[in-house]
Design an enzyme around this catalytic site. Structure first.
Site, short mmCIF file in Angstrom:
data_model
loop_
_atom_site.label_atom_id
_atom_site.label_comp_id
_atom_site.label_asym_id
_atom_site.label_seq_id
_atom_site.Cartn_x
_atom_site.Cartn_y
_atom_site.Cartn_z
N ARG A 229 53.13 -88.99 -25.40
CA ARG A 229 53.87 -90.10 -24.82
C ARG A 229 55.06 -90.39 -25.72
O ARG A 229 54.95 -90.27 -26.95
CB ARG A 229 52.99 -91.37 -24.73
CG ARG A 229 51.89 -91.31 -23.69
CD ARG A 229 52.44 -91.36 -22.26
NE ARG A 229 51.38 -91.38 -21.27
CZ ARG A 229 50.91 -90.31 -20.63
NH1 ARG A 229 51.42 -89.12 -20.87
NH2 ARG A 229 49.95 -90.44 -19.74
N GLU A 258 60.97 -93.40 -18.64
CA GLU A 258 61.09 -92.24 -17.75
C GLU A 258 61.44 -92.71 -16.35
O GLU A 258 60.87 -93.71 -15.89
CB GLU A 258 59.77 -91.46 -17.73
CG GLU A 258 59.44 -90.84 -19.08
CD GLU A 258 58.14 -90.04 -19.07
OE1 GLU A 258 57.55 -89.85 -17.99
OE2 GLU A 258 57.72 -89.61 -20.15
N HIS A 277 58.75 -84.46 -18.03
CA HIS A 277 57.31 -84.78 -17.97
C HIS A 277 56.57 -83.81 -17.02
O HIS A 277 55.94 -84.24 -16.05
CB HIS A 277 57.11 -86.24 -17.54
CG HIS A 277 55.77 -86.79 -17.96
ND1 HIS A 277 55.58 -88.09 -18.34
CD2 HIS A 277 54.55 -86.21 -18.05
CE1 HIS A 277 54.31 -88.29 -18.65
NE2 HIS A 277 53.66 -87.15 -18.48
C1 GLV Z 1 50.13 -86.89 -18.01
O1 GLV Z 1 51.03 -87.33 -18.64
C2 GLV Z 1 48.76 -87.31 -18.12
O2 GLV Z 1 48.48 -88.25 -18.87
O3 GLV Z 1 47.92 -86.72 -17.46
#
Ligand code: GLV
Length: 314
Positions: A229, A258, A277
């Site tokens: 993150r 994001e 992402h």
């Molecule tokens: C993606 O970012 C997840 O947490 O699965």
């Protein structure tokens, strides 16, 4: 007689809500699924549902009838952030094959750098013939922050290519397949050895800003990969580290905000590769399977292996 909880009214608030609902209906026709986007959700929905499936919580849980929340992702920080988690509400998550996919993302970036793929691409545009022997991953050290299912999958694959894998976890207890695991307090002491610093830990109160100036200034031309993150990493400290050379570059898949805002300096920072992402996208079948697996445990009155401790944050 044991009073076993039953869950039949499932509120689904996810971008792929219709597909998840279809997956569940095909396997458990007794479940009633209601798909709602955050902006189409109404007050009655929250008192109708027994369970919620999503990646963020679109409703206040306090005072609702929701007694179980299943995350379609592995990281549950967005579910926990706006809430004081109500006592008695179970939280579960989806891990699926996320670790394997994220590990390939990390390997791809590490190999591209070691093989100087971007440099040869630039040379090709100029018809420039300039041999430089590629480096190998063998013998290099990967420091992997987070020794859970994702961190372990990354360690297994880097280890298979001959890297030394050092995990960072809360307690530093030895854990396969890492060569060694260190406690998080030792992170700054461990990074000088790293060619690769890979962030794969959950975002919690304890990990927010974990990788800041203190850690980054100790790196020695390391390449940083963030698949966790954005909140784990201090962006200002990252930009300084890239400038001073303690970081040789970075592949960033996750950001504090994001989509990454157009005016973010990260878009144009030298040596930074931005991806939107995509390193560990959950597939519908994985989210559905994880939900059904957790449901079976809940219905049997058993502990749920996919459960998250809301106080701990993972
Ligand atoms: C993606 O970012 C997840 O947490 O699965």
């Amino acid at each position: 007689m044991v009073n076993r909880p039953s869950f039949s009214k499932i509120l689904i608030s996810d971008t792929r809500g219709d597909e998840i609902a279809a997956y569940l209906r095909a396997r458990r026709p007794d479940l009633i699924c209601r798909v709602r986007a955050a902006d189409t959700l109404t007050a009655p929905d929250r008192v109708w549902a027994d369970a919620l499936i999503g990646f963020t919580v679109p409703v206040g849980l306090e005072g609702s009838s929701i007694r179980w929340v299943h995350s379609t992702g592995a990281g549950v920080d967005a579910l926990l952030r706006p809430h004081r988690w109500p006592v008695g509400v179970t939280l579960t998550r989806t891990t699926g094959e996320l670790g394997a996919r994220i590990a390939e993302y990390c390997l791809a970036h590490a190999l591209a750098l070691a093989q100087r793929i971007h440099m040869f691409q630039r040379d090709q545009t100029k018809r420039r013939w300039a041999p430089v022997e590629p480096a190998t991953l063998r013998g290099s050290t990967a420091v992997i922050v987070g020794a859970g299912s994702v961190g372990s999958a990354i360690a297994a694959r880097f280890g298979a290519l001959g890297c030394v894998t050092l995990g960072i976890s809360r307690h530093g207890r030895p854990r396969s397949p890492f060569d060694r695991v260190h406690a998080v307090e030792d992170l700054a002491a461990v990074v000088p050895a790293a060619r690769w610093v890979i962030l794969a830990a959950p975002l919690t109160r304890d990990t927010r800003g974990l990788v800041g100036a203190k850690v980054l200034s100790r790196c020695r031309a390391a390449f940083l990969i963030n698949v966790a993150r954005g909140g784990l990493l201090d962006t200002a400290a990252l930009l300084v580290a890239l400038k001073t050379g303690t970081l040789a570059g970075a592949a960033l898949d996750v950001f504090e905000e994001e989509p990454l805002p157009a005016d973010s300096p990260l878009w144009r920072a030298p040596g930074v590769l931005v991806t939107p992402h995509i390193a560990g996208v959950t597939h519908v079948a994985e989210a559905g399977e994880a939900f059904l697996e957790a449901l079976a445990h809940l219905e049997a009155g058993e502990p749920v292996p996919l459960a998250v401790d809301p106080a701990r944050g993972y």
